[in-house]
Design a protein around this motif. Structure first.
Motif, mmCIF file in Angstrom:
data_model
loop_
_atom_site.group_PDB
_atom_site.id
_atom_site.type_symbol
_atom_site.label_atom_id
_atom_site.label_comp_id
_atom_site.label_asym_id
_atom_site.label_seq_id
_atom_site.Cartn_x
_atom_site.Cartn_y
_atom_site.Cartn_z
ATOM 1 N N ALA A 117 0.804 -1.220 -0.194
ATOM 2 C CA ALA A 117 -0.120 0.045 -0.117
ATOM 3 C C ALA A 117 0.914 1.022 0.094
ATOM 4 C CB ALA A 117 -1.206 -0.169 1.060
ATOM 5 N N GLY A 118 1.923 1.192 0.740
ATOM 6 C CA GLY A 118 2.689 2.569 0.759
ATOM 7 C C GLY A 118 3.340 2.539 -0.524
ATOM 8 N N ILE A 119 3.900 1.688 -1.010
ATOM 9 C CA ILE A 119 4.732 1.656 -2.263
ATOM 10 C C ILE A 119 4.000 2.258 -3.396
ATOM 11 C CG2 ILE A 119 5.982 0.461 -4.247
ATOM 12 C CD1 ILE A 119 7.619 1.175 -1.463
ATOM 13 N N LEU A 120 2.633 1.636 -3.626
ATOM 14 C CA LEU A 120 1.821 2.120 -4.536
ATOM 15 C C LEU A 120 1.177 3.735 -4.298
ATOM 16 C CD1 LEU A 120 -0.621 -1.035 -4.859
ATOM 17 C CD2 LEU A 120 1.040 -0.075 -6.477
ATOM 18 N N ALA A 121 1.132 4.121 -2.934
ATOM 19 C CA ALA A 121 0.828 5.517 -2.865
ATOM 20 C C ALA A 121 1.860 6.183 -3.235
ATOM 21 C CB ALA A 121 0.534 5.588 -1.321
ATOM 22 N N MET A 122 3.069 5.785 -2.900
ATOM 23 C CA MET A 122 4.435 6.590 -3.216
ATOM 24 C C MET A 122 4.742 6.682 -4.916
ATOM 25 S SD MET A 122 7.549 6.231 -0.477
ATOM 26 C CE MET A 122 7.652 4.443 -0.757
ATOM 27 N N LEU A 123 4.279 5.634 -5.504
ATOM 28 C CA LEU A 123 4.421 5.478 -7.079
ATOM 29 C C LEU A 123 3.299 6.642 -7.767
ATOM 30 C CD1 LEU A 123 4.855 1.737 -7.960
ATOM 31 C CD2 LEU A 123 6.596 3.804 -8.190
ATOM 32 N N SER A 124 2.053 6.536 -6.936
ATOM 33 C CA SER A 124 1.069 7.650 -7.460
ATOM 34 C C SER A 124 1.457 8.866 -6.901
ATOM 35 C CB SER A 124 -0.043 7.033 -6.702
ATOM 36 O OG SER A 124 -0.197 7.589 -5.269
ATOM 37 N N ASP A 125 2.144 9.158 -6.131
ATOM 38 C CA ASP A 125 2.805 10.643 -5.774
ATOM 39 C C ASP A 125 3.831 10.878 -6.805
ATOM 40 O OD1 ASP A 125 1.391 10.538 -3.367
ATOM 41 O OD2 ASP A 125 3.070 9.913 -2.299
ATOM 42 N N LEU A 126 4.642 10.015 -7.147
ATOM 43 C CA LEU A 126 5.520 10.333 -8.259
ATOM 44 C C LEU A 126 4.840 10.493 -9.637
ATOM 45 C CD1 LEU A 126 8.670 10.392 -8.280
ATOM 46 C CD2 LEU A 126 8.658 7.983 -8.853
ATOM 47 N N LEU A 127 3.932 9.733 -10.145
ATOM 48 C CA LEU A 127 3.414 10.059 -11.294
ATOM 49 C C LEU A 127 2.405 11.200 -11.162
ATOM 50 C CD1 LEU A 127 2.480 9.040 -13.925
ATOM 51 C CD2 LEU A 127 0.315 7.601 -12.812
ATOM 52 N N ILE A 128 1.807 11.592 -10.358
ATOM 53 C CA ILE A 128 1.031 12.879 -10.327
ATOM 54 C C ILE A 128 1.896 13.957 -10.269
ATOM 55 C CG2 ILE A 128 -0.702 14.179 -8.998
ATOM 56 C CD1 ILE A 128 -2.085 11.421 -8.095
ATOM 57 N N SER A 129 2.960 14.039 -9.604
ATOM 58 C CA SER A 129 3.926 15.135 -9.652
ATOM 59 C C SER A 129 4.547 15.190 -11.037
ATOM 60 C CB SER A 129 5.033 14.966 -8.252
ATOM 61 O OG SER A 129 4.383 14.678 -7.270
ATOM 62 N N ALA A 130 4.834 14.024 -11.586
ATOM 63 C CA ALA A 130 5.510 14.235 -12.856
ATOM 64 C C ALA A 130 4.452 14.837 -13.978
ATOM 65 C CB ALA A 130 6.030 12.916 -13.432
ATOM 66 N N GLY A 131 3.109 14.245 -13.834
ATOM 67 C CA GLY A 131 2.035 14.843 -14.706
ATOM 68 C C GLY A 131 1.973 16.531 -14.482
ATOM 69 N N ILE A 132 1.996 16.896 -13.465
ATOM 70 C CA ILE A 132 1.730 18.538 -12.991
ATOM 71 C C ILE A 132 3.032 19.196 -13.633
ATOM 72 C CG2 ILE A 132 1.665 20.047 -11.400
ATOM 73 C CD1 ILE A 132 0.131 18.157 -9.627
ATOM 74 N N TYR A 133 4.385 18.618 -13.309
ATOM 75 C CA TYR A 133 5.574 19.022 -13.870
ATOM 76 C C TYR A 133 5.519 19.179 -15.298
ATOM 77 C CZ TYR A 133 10.462 20.366 -13.181
ATOM 78 O OH TYR A 133 11.547 21.515 -12.806
ATOM 79 N N ALA A 134 5.215 18.229 -16.015
ATOM 80 C CA ALA A 134 5.034 17.987 -17.483
ATOM 81 C C ALA A 134 3.958 19.154 -18.081
ATOM 82 C CB ALA A 134 4.848 16.774 -17.859
#
Length: 364
Positions: free
Chosen positions: A172-189
């Motif tokens: 659960a923690g890793i999936l949540a962190m991967l979602s953090d990374l994906l959403i942050s990358a999307g906003i950055y893009a």
């Protein structure tokens, strides 16, 4: 003072269980929101990929110092005099310098571009600095950045699994962190700023912040759910929901304290003063801290509960608690009141019960 006391009282009510938000009970809503944001981020990254900085793609960089005008069209015209087909990337640095990045060029072409930039901005050729980043270096930096993220995630997963002795919390923690990374990358893009080594450092930093916040929440969940299968008053989901409510104020305070200085760097130091490195780092930190704090509350623990409830023993325990609660509710009197409280109208701390004044006291 009154507002402070109100916030303090609100936090105390959350911790004691006198006030509770059904965060776990509404997990399908949070999962849907995260799924929508994740899909949107993937779409953004496909339509508008991350803009890799010169450290990753390789190229030649010119910095024109002490300019009287920062008009970017001047730099573009100067580059087109030598390389008509190139599309240079121009940025203003600190209000008195212009940075121009081009494709990899030969020495003669670099000299010609430097002279054209000097003429265009009315400075000496000596005021135009040049630097070169080869494609091999760019590939090496990209590979190391990718491995850095992978190693961090693997170590974080192993640490959480060993600390909590539960693979579900780790997943659960890793999936949540991967979602953090994906959403942050999307906003950055979406913003369109270049990805530099500073950006990668920012992403690794937000993964660390996200891990810390989730560890705090999970630790409270573990404390509240110890021996949950040996009683029939609360379900695992209810005790986990209490843990999230108890750590809600701490998560908000930690996030606000972390976001304030980052916001200062982003909006004052980066956007106003034009410091490129600060801008790249602060944007990734600002977005990542906000997203990581939200996922710690609305995603990580609900994911853990969803995984737990797939196991027969937790599913059977939940059914047993609900059946006994219905029986208590049917019997009327104080038992009915306790049943309604446990059902979510008033979430109680494990090991406590509610008296007539709705104040928690120790079970005798």
């Amino acid at each position: 003072m009154a507002g402070s006391m109100t916030f303090a009282q609100w936090g105390n009510d959350l911790y004691t269980g006198r006030r509770s938000y059904p965060i776990i009970g509404q997990r399908k809503i949070w999962f849907t929101i995260v799924a929508i944001l994740g899909i949107a981020s993937v779409a953004i990254l496909v339509v508008k990929p991350l803009v890799l900085g010169i450290d990753f793609r390789g190229g030649t960089e010119f910095t024109v110092n002490e300019v009287s005008s920062t008009e970017q069209s001047v730099a573009i015209d100067a580059v087109h005099e030598v390389l008509p087909e190139d599309e240079p990337r121009v940025a203003v640095i600190g209000g008195s310098a212009v940075r121009v990045q081009t494709e990899i060029v030969e020495d003669a072409e670099a000299t010609a571009i430097a002279e054209a930039l000097a003429r265009g901005y009315g400075v000496e050729t000596a005021d135009v600095d040049q630097s070169f980043v080869g494609p091999t270096w760019g590939e090496a930096v990209s590979e190391r950045a990718l491995w850095g993220v992978i190693v961090f995630i693997v170590l974080a997963a192993g640490f959480m699994a060993a600390y909590f002795r539960a693979w579900r919390m780790s997943v659960a923690g890793i999936l949540a962190m991967l979602s953090d990374l994906l959403i942050s990358a999307g906003i950055y893009a979406l913003v369109g700023w270049e990805v530099t080594p500073s950006t990668i450092i920012g992403f690794l930093t937000i993964l660390g912040f996200s891990l810390y916040d989730k560890m705090v929440v999970f630790d409270k969940v573990r404390e509240n759910t110890t021996g949950v299968l040996d009683q029939s008053r609360n379900t695992y989901a209810e005790r986990a929901n209490l843990a999230v409510n108890q750590t809600l104020v701490r998560s908000i305070n930690t996030s606000v304290v972390a976001l304030l200085p980052v916001a200062g760097i982003l909006f004052l130091g980066a956007l106003w003063l034009g410091a490129g490195t600060l801008r790249d780092l602060s944007l990734s930190l600002f977005v990542g801290i906000a997203v990581g704090a939200a996922s710690s509350i609305f995603l990580a623990t609900p994911l853990d509960v969803a995984l737990r409830e797939r196991e027969p023993k937790y599913r059977e325990h939940t059914e047993r608690v609900l059946v006994e609660r219905q029986q208590l509710a049917a019997s009327g009197g104080q038992e009915a009141e306790l049943a309604a409280a446990a059902a979510g109208r008033s979430q109680l701390i494990p090991g406590h019960h509610q008296g007539n004044a709705a104040q928690p006291r120790r079970k005798r």
